[in-house]
Design an enzyme around this catalytic site. Structure first.
Site, mmCIF file in Angstrom:
data_model
loop_
_atom_site.group_PDB
_atom_site.id
_atom_site.type_symbol
_atom_site.label_atom_id
_atom_site.label_comp_id
_atom_site.label_asym_id
_atom_site.label_seq_id
_atom_site.Cartn_x
_atom_site.Cartn_y
_atom_site.Cartn_z
ATOM 1 N N PHE A 20 7.089 -2.141 1.034
ATOM 2 C CA PHE A 20 6.849 -2.671 -0.021
ATOM 3 C C PHE A 20 7.295 -4.023 0.096
ATOM 4 O O PHE A 20 8.650 -4.084 0.373
ATOM 5 C CB PHE A 20 7.149 -2.049 -1.491
ATOM 6 C CG PHE A 20 6.283 -1.124 -1.885
ATOM 7 C CD1 PHE A 20 4.980 -0.816 -1.255
ATOM 8 C CD2 PHE A 20 6.676 -0.261 -3.132
ATOM 9 C CE1 PHE A 20 4.162 0.346 -1.603
ATOM 10 C CE2 PHE A 20 5.898 0.579 -3.458
ATOM 11 C CZ PHE A 20 4.721 1.069 -2.805
ATOM 12 N N CYS B 261 10.638 0.546 1.911
ATOM 13 C CA CYS B 261 10.339 1.531 2.860
ATOM 14 C C CYS B 261 10.879 0.876 4.371
ATOM 15 O O CYS B 261 10.715 1.796 5.326
ATOM 16 C CB CYS B 261 8.769 2.094 3.125
ATOM 17 S SG CYS B 261 8.171 1.945 1.308
#
Lengths: 431, 432
Positions: B414, B178
């Site tokens: 992540f 992300c």
């Protein structure tokens, strides 16, 4: 680079089919040994191409002690963590950190970067959905409903392309600038390029750069073969009879820091990063310009960044993947930059295979040993140099570098080219 | 070192769940209109989450696009082609043969390269009984498609974009989940400052809204299951938030040398003034409750831009609407902004768009540029019930007109990669 911050390499690590250390891989290259054999990870007897430089007989515990990680990351990540760990260990940077006062450690960690060139998505992980696809037949409602009982809940986390960045951070406490470069074959060498730039521009004081990949799998081999890129017998860089490349797998890593820091803590300096260049050719995924335009510009950019001239370059570690048009355009690019004053040229993929995202990084590590030993290893599979390239200083026999500076070349899909210049330490001139 | 190069944002383009171009997306964000709805791209009826932020009525990239090249483009690459074309058109400048070497490309690329139908094809030849059989590829009937394989390469989108626009300088694809889009913009800024190129087309693209991508997030339990109220499902910082909403799209920006942009009279949205980049080194999915990680990326971005926390008017938060992320991000905002935190307007535009994963940071960078140009902080939609752990000055109920001198955008991934970008109003704060 006119900056006062010189970037040096103080540790390296590598794993591939030839061995579990840079030394063992280097010895294999020097002795003319190749890790390329019949594929063992699946029964490839029926396959038209069935060779690879696989890492065999190495269990996961040898790569990474922590058993929990064996299931939570992919094998490519274990290779990456192994090589990065080895480079960090050898640099002595963690031992040095322990000598610092406790309140200096957080800043030290925040000034320590992690940059990876990752092969990214492999294909095998998708087959974990096969039992579910079988069960659901074509019923998507059932596919969704049965999902949780069939597929590992951690599936996504296991296949993240950036797992090496994440776990190098956790295991070694590095918390600084970071990148996971997914630029196919040039990713690994770009990690070095970006790590060195981060140090030069003071974004970090040190960084680990790692490239890792495991292209030896059926879907990748099948498709490369269909694209006409795979050889059935050997990688023969620049040879008249070259017929394609052969995959290898593994990882390589280097620890980078400033010259001043390395000297101050008494670290062994293996080499200095002098400059780099990166270009594209805007041709598409697999197209390559015949004249080597992109690669020649990458080399020129690297020379300019390093502030040296072609004559200063002592040896070239070519991409030399054995693919007919790739080697031809590479030879032309070298001719374009060096004219008839080419230094000795070698390539290592005949011995280790093409490690894709790890390829350039492994070449860099081996180049450090070449400069250390003042030896340009021969290309053992080179029987008959392509007459189109003659005169071209690639040889099956060892040569001597003409200076302590090596040029490492790396090319990938998308028409990408990266060139990196390093100086060996102690430099040939000072020995 | 000589005076550092300033970098101007002179063009932007968006394809998002709330609009297929930048003006439409911006208008939707200002109105707080949600782009989240029932998934229509495939039958998601059996999944625990059946909603997503799909791009709607997308006609494909406009302009002169090579048909053959389009075959090499995944759906997310088509979003990228459209957003990049819009950005170049908006900037009024594009690569030409004389400048091709001076143009770079930096993209946050989605991690999924294989289409569901292609996986099904392989399954039917090489795994029908559930076990993978490598020799299935050798079946005479196996319709292996080299084009599909090319499309699945990690840098296939990069190859398609450089080819379409004739970009021949530095090019990179990055993926830190992300944080990808933010890191791609950060890389672009650094490459400009290093002088490797004079222009960068920088952005991100992603689509995980397919059966495998949705599966991946459902398995993790990361998604909101508010299937009956899709428009309210993404509610960053609200006390009742229960997960993110998966979305798709692309965002691109044209970056160029500040002086050169001024010389050619190009309207400048904002200065891309700073990049901060850190690694949490904590856990793969969770961020540290203290905000450790994002704290460093925000501080670095401000320091890199020569700014102090007091200069910041607007934060486009990562704000995924997961319980943990939003709490940790707010802790980080408190740590960085300290007693100024109440003066900083904060919103997560994921409240309308959902989470575009690798494209999120790039799309939100464009949102910051638009917020600065128009002097409006877009609303944090769906915020009803305050969470004491998220006590920041959210843009509530409706978008807020305000002079924005400095905006920052967070993207936290992540794997623990954190990216913060700092943007400065073109007429504000003369360079120190």
């Amino acid at each position: 680079m006119s900056s006062s911050r010189q970037v040096v390499i103080t540790g390296c690590g590598a794993v591939c089919g030839s061995g579990l250390s840079p030394e063992s891989i280097w010895d294999a290259v020097c002795q003319g040994r190749s890790a390329i054999k019949e594929i063992r990870s699946w029964d490839a007897r029926r396959w038209p191409v069935r060779l690879a430089g696989e890492v065999t007989d190495v269990d996961n515990r040898t790569l990474v002690e922590d058993r929990k990680l064996h299931k939570s990351v992919l094998r490519t990540d274990l290779f990456g963590l192994y090589a990065a760990g080895a480079a960090i260990q050898r640099s002595g940077i963690s031992a040095y950190r322990e000598t610092l006062p406790a309140d200096a450690v957080p800043l030290f960690n925040e000034r320590s970067g992690v940059l990876a060139g990752s092969g990214g998505g492999n294909y095998k992980n998708q087959y974990e959905f096969f039992p579910l696809l079988t069960e659901a037949a074509d019923d998507m409602e059932r596919f969704g409903r049965e999902l949780g009982t069939t597929v590992n809940p951690m599936w996504l986390l296991r296949i993240l392309p950036n797992n090496v960045v994440c776990h190098v951070g956790i295991r070694h406490g590095f918390k600084g600038t970071n990148a996971c470069i997914t630029n196919q074959s040039v990713g690994g060498l770009m990690a070095v390029m970006e790590a060195a730039a981060a140090i030069v521009t003071s974004e970090a004081d040190r960084a680990i750069a790692v490239g890792h990949d495991t292209p030896v799998e059926p879907e990748t081999l099948f498709n490369y073969h269909r694209l006409g890129l795979i050889s059935a017998d050997a990688v023969r860089p620049f040879d008249q009879a070259r017929s394609g490349t052969v995959f290898g797998e593994g990882a390589a890593a280097v620890m980078l820091e400033t010259m001043d820091d390395a000297k101050a803590r008494g670290a062994t300096i293996l080499g200095e990063v002098l400059g780099s260049g990166c270009t594209g050719e805007a041709g598409g995924v697999v197209e390559l310009r015949a004249d080597g335009d992109g690669l020649s510009r990458a080399i020129q950019n690297a020379l300019r960044a390093a502030g040296i001239s072609p004559d200063d370059v002592g040896m070239v570690v070519a991409h030399g993947n054995g693919v007919p048009n790739s080697d031809a355009s590479e030879a032309r690019a070298l001719r374009r930059v060096f004219g008839d004053r080419l230094p000795p040229v070698t390539a290592f993929k005949w011995s280790v295979g093409h490690l894709i995202a790890a390829a350039g990084m492994l070449d860099l590590v081996l180049a450090l040993y070449a400069l250390r030993d003042g030896l340009v290893p021969g290309i053992a599979t080179l029987n008959s140099l392509d007459p189109e390239f003659v005169p071209f200083p690639a040889s099956p026999l060892p040569q001597q570098p003409r200076s302590g500076i090596a040029l490492i070349l790396c090319r990938g899909f998308g028409g990408m080219s990266v060139a990196l210049l390093i100086r060996g330490f102690p430099s040939a001139s000072s020995r | 070192m000589t005076q550092r190069r300033r970098v101007a944002i002179t063009g932007l383009g968006l394809v998002t769940p709330v609009g297929n171009d930048a003006p439409t997306t911006w208008e939707s964000l200002l109105a707080g209109r949600s782009g989240v709805g029932p998934i229509r791209g495939f039958d998601a009826s059996g999944f625990s989450t059946r909603i997503g932020g799909e791009v709607k009525n997308f006609a494909g990239p406009s302009g002169d696009v090579n048909k053959k090249l389009l075959k090499f483009a995944l759906p997310s690459h088509r979003f990228a082609l459209a957003a990049a074309e819009e950005a170049l058109r908006d900037a009024g400048i594009r690569p030409e043969s004389a400048t091709a070497h001076r143009w770079g490309l930096s993209v946050g690329a989605g991690m999924m390269g294989v289409m569901f139908d292609e996986i099904k094809t392989i399954h039917s030849h090489a795994g029908l009984n559930g076990e993978f059989n490598p020799d299935g590829f050798l079946d005479r009937e196996f319709p292996g498609d080299p084009v599909a394989f090319c499309r699945s390469q990690t840098n296939a989108g990069l190859a398609v974009l450089t080819r379409q626009f004739g970009i021949e300088g530095y090019a990179t694809a990055v993926h830190t989940a992300c944080a990808s889009g933010g890191q791609a913009l950060g890389t672009a800024l650094k490459v400009m400052r290093r002088g490797l190129v004079d222009f960068v087309l920088a952005g991100g693209y992603d689509s995980m809204l397919n059966p495998i991508g949705l599966s991946a997030f459902c398995l993790l339990g990361a998604l909101s299951t508010d299937n009956d109220a899709p428009e309210r499902a993404s509610r960053p910082f609200d006390a009742t938030r229960n997960g993110m909403v998966l979305a798709e799209g692309a965002g691109f920006l044209v970056l160029e040398d500040w002086e050169a942009a001024c010389r050619r009279g190009a309207p400048i949205y904002a200065e891309l003034a700073g990049d901060g980049n850190s690694l949490s080194a904590y856990r793969i999915t969770d961020s540290h409750p203290s905000g450790d990680g994002p704290i460093q990326s925000m501080r670095q971005a401000l320091a890199d831009a020569g700014l102090s926390p007091r200069d910041v008017d607007y934060v486009n938060a990562h704000g995924t609407s997961t319980p943990m992320n939003d709490r940790s991000e707010c802790a980080a905002l408190h740590a960085v902004m300290s007693d100024h935190v109440g003066q900083v307007a904060v919103s997560s535009t994921k409240s309308c768009m959902g989470h575009l994963i690798a494209a999120a940071g790039a799309v939100e960078a464009a949102v910051c540029a638009l917020a600065i140009r128009h002097g409006v902080a877009p609303v944090n939609a769906n915020y009803v019930q305050p969470d004491p752990n998220c006590a920041v000055n959210l843009v509530r109920e409706k978008s807020k007109p305000m002079a924005i001198r400095v905006a920052i955008s967070n993207s936290l991934g992540f794997g623990g990669s954190n990216s913060t970008l700092a943007f400065r109003h073109p007429q504000s704060v003369p360079r120190p």
